[in-house]
Design an enzyme around this catalytic site. Structure first.
Site, PDB file in Angstrom:
ATOM      1  N   GLY A 102      25.141  -8.497  -6.258  1.00  0.00           N
ATOM      2  CA  GLY A 102      26.207  -9.386  -5.784  1.00  0.00           C
ATOM      3  C   GLY A 102      26.290  -9.352  -4.264  1.00  0.00           C
ATOM      4  O   GLY A 102      25.269  -9.301  -3.582  1.00  0.00           O
ATOM      5  N   GLY A 103      27.532  -9.343  -3.762  1.00  0.00           N
ATOM      6  CA  GLY A 103      27.728  -9.349  -2.305  1.00  0.00           C
ATOM      7  C   GLY A 103      27.066  -8.156  -1.642  1.00  0.00           C
ATOM      8  O   GLY A 103      26.527  -8.258  -0.532  1.00  0.00           O
ATOM      9  N   GLU A 148      -3.421 -12.050   3.176  1.00  0.00           N
ATOM     10  CA  GLU A 148      -4.628 -11.773   2.371  1.00  0.00           C
ATOM     11  C   GLU A 148      -4.876 -12.901   1.366  1.00  0.00           C
ATOM     12  O   GLU A 148      -5.339 -12.665   0.250  1.00  0.00           O
ATOM     13  CB  GLU A 148      -4.479 -10.447   1.633  1.00  0.00           C
ATOM     14  CG  GLU A 148      -4.350  -9.289   2.568  1.00  0.00           C
ATOM     15  CD  GLU A 148      -5.599  -8.428   2.614  1.00  0.00           C
ATOM     16  OE1 GLU A 148      -5.747  -7.746   3.633  1.00  0.00           O
ATOM     17  OE2 GLU A 148      -6.404  -8.469   1.696  1.00  0.00           O
ATOM     18  N   ALA A 153      -7.403 -21.689  11.856  1.00  0.00           N
ATOM     19  CA  ALA A 153      -8.179 -21.244  10.695  1.00  0.00           C
ATOM     20  C   ALA A 153      -7.438 -20.122   9.985  1.00  0.00           C
ATOM     21  O   ALA A 153      -7.625 -18.952  10.295  1.00  0.00           O
ATOM     22  CB  ALA A 153      -9.574 -20.770  11.129  1.00  0.00           C
TER      23      ALA A 153
HETATM   24  C1  LIG Z   1       2.847 -10.210   8.797  1.00  0.00           C
HETATM   25  C2  LIG Z   1       1.461 -10.804   8.772  1.00  0.00           C
HETATM   26  C3  LIG Z   1       0.382  -9.958   8.923  1.00  0.00           C
HETATM   27  C4  LIG Z   1      -0.917 -10.498   8.915  1.00  0.00           C
HETATM   28  N1  LIG Z   1      -1.976  -9.662   9.151  1.00  0.00           N
HETATM   29  C5  LIG Z   1      -3.214 -10.196   9.311  1.00  0.00           C
HETATM   30  C6  LIG Z   1      -4.320  -9.388   9.721  1.00  0.00           C
HETATM   31  O1  LIG Z   1      -4.187  -8.178   9.908  1.00  0.00           O
HETATM   32  N2  LIG Z   1      -5.513  -9.989   9.941  1.00  0.00           N
HETATM   33  C7  LIG Z   1      -5.695 -11.324   9.742  1.00  0.00           C
HETATM   34  O2  LIG Z   1      -6.807 -11.791   9.957  1.00  0.00           O
HETATM   35  N3  LIG Z   1      -4.684 -12.129   9.342  1.00  0.00           N
HETATM   36  C8  LIG Z   1      -3.452 -11.597   9.131  1.00  0.00           C
HETATM   37  N4  LIG Z   1      -2.387 -12.403   8.748  1.00  0.00           N
HETATM   38  C9  LIG Z   1      -2.618 -13.839   8.551  1.00  0.00           C
HETATM   39  C10 LIG Z   1      -2.499 -14.283   7.093  1.00  0.00           C
HETATM   40  O3  LIG Z   1      -3.582 -13.793   6.343  1.00  0.00           O
HETATM   41  C11 LIG Z   1      -2.421 -15.825   7.092  1.00  0.00           C
HETATM   42  O4  LIG Z   1      -1.148 -16.149   7.617  1.00  0.00           O
HETATM   43  C12 LIG Z   1      -2.620 -16.428   5.725  1.00  0.00           C
HETATM   44  O5  LIG Z   1      -3.949 -16.280   5.299  1.00  0.00           O
HETATM   45  C13 LIG Z   1      -2.258 -17.931   5.678  1.00  0.00           C
HETATM   46  O6  LIG Z   1      -2.829 -18.628   6.735  1.00  0.00           O
HETATM   47  P1  LIG Z   1      -1.922 -19.615   7.632  1.00  0.00           P
HETATM   48  O7  LIG Z   1      -0.749 -18.823   8.066  1.00  0.00           O
HETATM   49  O8  LIG Z   1      -2.752 -20.236   8.676  1.00  0.00           O
HETATM   50  O9  LIG Z   1      -1.406 -20.706   6.615  1.00  0.00           O
HETATM   51  P2  LIG Z   1      -2.141 -22.154   6.252  1.00  0.00           P
HETATM   52  O10 LIG Z   1      -3.528 -21.872   5.909  1.00  0.00           O
HETATM   53  O11 LIG Z   1      -1.847 -23.103   7.355  1.00  0.00           O
HETATM   54  O12 LIG Z   1      -1.337 -22.551   4.980  1.00  0.00           O
HETATM   55  C14 LIG Z   1      -0.065 -23.217   5.011  1.00  0.00           C
HETATM   56  C15 LIG Z   1       0.307 -23.607   3.581  1.00  0.00           C
HETATM   57  O13 LIG Z   1      -0.674 -24.542   3.073  1.00  0.00           O
HETATM   58  C16 LIG Z   1      -1.196 -24.055   1.856  1.00  0.00           C
HETATM   59  N5  LIG Z   1      -2.605 -24.468   1.719  1.00  0.00           N
HETATM   60  C17 LIG Z   1      -3.579 -24.414   2.662  1.00  0.00           C
HETATM   61  N6  LIG Z   1      -4.750 -24.863   2.160  1.00  0.00           N
HETATM   62  C18 LIG Z   1      -4.512 -25.200   0.874  1.00  0.00           C
HETATM   63  C19 LIG Z   1      -5.318 -25.708  -0.188  1.00  0.00           C
HETATM   64  N7  LIG Z   1      -6.616 -25.951  -0.037  1.00  0.00           N
HETATM   65  N8  LIG Z   1      -4.728 -25.937  -1.395  1.00  0.00           N
HETATM   66  C20 LIG Z   1      -3.412 -25.674  -1.576  1.00  0.00           C
HETATM   67  N9  LIG Z   1      -2.604 -25.168  -0.620  1.00  0.00           N
HETATM   68  C21 LIG Z   1      -3.146 -24.928   0.583  1.00  0.00           C
HETATM   69  C22 LIG Z   1      -1.062 -22.551   1.948  1.00  0.00           C
HETATM   70  O14 LIG Z   1      -1.116 -21.936   0.659  1.00  0.00           O
HETATM   71  C23 LIG Z   1       0.282 -22.419   2.622  1.00  0.00           C
HETATM   72  O15 LIG Z   1       1.308 -22.535   1.671  1.00  0.00           O
HETATM   73  C24 LIG Z   1      -1.107 -11.889   8.723  1.00  0.00           C
HETATM   74  C25 LIG Z   1       0.008 -12.720   8.566  1.00  0.00           C
HETATM   75  C26 LIG Z   1       1.284 -12.203   8.595  1.00  0.00           C
HETATM   76  C27 LIG Z   1       2.454 -13.132   8.469  1.00  0.00           C
END
Ligand SMILES: Cc1cc2nc3c(=O)[nH]c(=O)nc-3n(C[C@H](O)[C@H](O)[C@H](O)COP(=O)(O)OP(=O)(O)OC[C@H]3O[C@@H](n4cnc5c(N)ncnc54)[C@H](O)[C@@H]3O)c2cc1C
Length: 404
Positions: A360-361, A384, A134
């Site tokens: 550049g480089g 977010e 999720a």
């Molecule tokens: C460094 C870092 C810090 C974070 N910190 C927190 C935190 O403190 N607390 C927290 O709860 N989370 C945190 N996150 C999680 C972050 O919010 C999620 O990674 C982000 O919301 C995307 O979710 P996912 O990685 O599961 O990607 P997915 O939901 O699997 O998405 C994969 C791709 O599919 C696309 N996609 C999915 N559904 C659709 C749709 N309906 N239409 C079009 N495109 C779609 C997405 O845009 C994306 O390009 C963090 C992530 C990172 C990398």
């Protein structure tokens, strides 16, 4: 309602200059080291706490600004210093926003100070909502919260992914499903107090950027928290669930409320990264001589810099507008909060890319910070809410339709 003015008032200018000073003198000089160490920069957090930049008082002062501009101004300056260290300092604010958005005044008083700890030994807090299954689809959350009436405790079970400060935090704010049949409307947010048994984090996750900020998966195994840890309280939850069961409109899920509060501020962080890269590239282009003249004397280079500056300023206007609207209870009828984060995130990616190109480089080497800014910027089109999800929010707002 506060008037919207692009003329910063004296307090806002003082705040900007003060945070900029800290970013220039303390944060930026430490950035390369903590990026390479991939560790939470505790000494810098401690320094921030000492000068009053880390703690609820600072956040409350920013929130009290009736224009809503203080927090984005401070965020842009701090993240201009470094995004990884910036997130280590401001990451706690997401958990605080979770408590602020869903909690009662008593809960704010009880938990928020614990999020920050003491000046001499600061603590950090985590907001855990994303799960392995999720991410963008927050509604499919599997973490369950079950009420144990006999002990007046909630029992949490599940797994959270990518939590900033996960495991090293004192307070963890965790969202969970209370009534899975209701989807996102059956969710609630809980405070897991420091040291609660059953909450464990995996190893720290290794990342492309933001390496000074700790990220980890968090496991909840029969985590028992007292009834008072349910943010907003049980009566409010029961009422909300009853409304959802009877098909009435609910006021929105816990995680979404937190993100609404924080999106423009996250956009401001992206602006800080973009501005750092733009300023560095501008100086470099004036200094670097090729073909007998500074490279900026070539229109292709000067135009790239002109576009970078224009895009940053355009993004800032969207961030400030959304911040002002949020603070003054203006509804985001066209997804203005999402617009601000979407634009600023994409500007950060394109500006840092251009900055590497203009060096550049040299831009590809770790000798210059643009390499780090280029890596750091990418997160702003992902966390977010990804750029695609921001576009969904805007599309739904302007069309009134359930665009998928
Ligand atoms: C460094 C870092 C810090 C974070 N910190 C927190 C935190 O403190 N607390 C927290 O709860 N989370 C945190 N996150 C999680 C972050 O919010 C999620 O990674 C982000 O919301 C995307 O979710 P996912 O990685 O599961 O990607 P997915 O939901 O699997 O998405 C994969 C791709 O599919 C696309 N996609 C999915 N559904 C659709 C749709 N309906 N239409 C079009 N495109 C779609 C997405 O845009 C994306 O390009 C963090 C992530 C990172 C990398």
């Amino acid at each position: 309602m506060a008037e919207f003015s692009l003329d910063l008032n004296e307090e806002q200018r003082d705040l900007r200059d003060w945070v900029h000073g800290f970013a220039a003198e303390v944060v930026r000089p430490a950035a390369a080291e903590w990026d390479a160490r991939e560790e939470t920069p505790w000494p810098v957090i401690q320094e921030a706490a000492k000068v009053g930049l880390y703690g609820f008082e600072f956040l409350a002062t920013c929130w009290a600004d009736p224009t809503g501009l203080s927090l984005p101004i401070a965020s842009e300056e701090l993240f201009w210093g470094d995004a990884g260290i910036g997130l280590s300092i401001f990451g706690t604010a997401l958990a605080v926003a979770g408590i602020y958005g869903a909690g009662t005044p008593d809960q704010l008083v009880e938990w928020v100070p614990q999020c920050f700890g003491d000046v001499d030994s600061p603590a950090v807090a985590a907001f855990c909502t994303t799960e392995p299954e999720a991410g963008s689809d927050v509604g499919s959350m599997r973490t369950r919260a079950v009420y144990d009436q006999a002990t007046d405790e909630w029992v949490l079970n599940g797994q959270k992914a990518y939590a900033t400060n996960g495991g090293i935090a004192g307070v963890h704010v965790v969202t969970a499903s209370v009534e899975p049949e209701l989807g996102s409307r059956g969710q609630a947010a809980f405070v897991v107090p420091p040291g609660t048994p059953g909450l464990n984090a995996t190893r720290k996750l290794r990342k492309l950027g933001l390496r000074a900020s700790h990220t980890a998966d968090v496991f909840l195994d029969d985590v028992r928290v007292p009834g008072r840890c349910l943010l907003g309280g049980k009566d409010a939850l029961d009422e909300r669930l009853a409304r959802a069961r009877s098909g009435q409109r609910a006021s929105g899920q816990a995680a979404m409320r937190t993100f609404e509060l924080s999106r423009p501020t996250v956009g401001a962080q992206a602006l800080g990264v973009a501005r750092a890269a733009y300023e560095y590239a501008l100086d470099y282009a004036k200094d670097r001589v090729q073909f007998g003249r500074p490279i900026i004397a070539n229109q292709a280079v000067a135009f790239a810099l002109a576009d970078m500056k224009m895009e940053i300023d355009a993004a800032r206007l969207l961030v400030w507008r959304a911040s002002w609207m949020g603070r003054n209870n203006r509804p985001f009828t066209a997804g203005e909060g999402s617009m601000s984060k979407l634009k600023a995130g994409e500007v950060a990616v394109s500006v840092t890319d251009k900055a590497v190109q203009l060096l550049g480089g040299a831009g590809f080497l770790r000798d210059h910070p643009v390499e780090r800014w280029y890596r750091d910027a990418k997160i702003y089109t992902i966390f977010e809410g990804t750029s695609e999800i921001q576009r969904l929010v805007i599309s739904r707002a302007i069309s009134g339709m359930q665009i998928r």
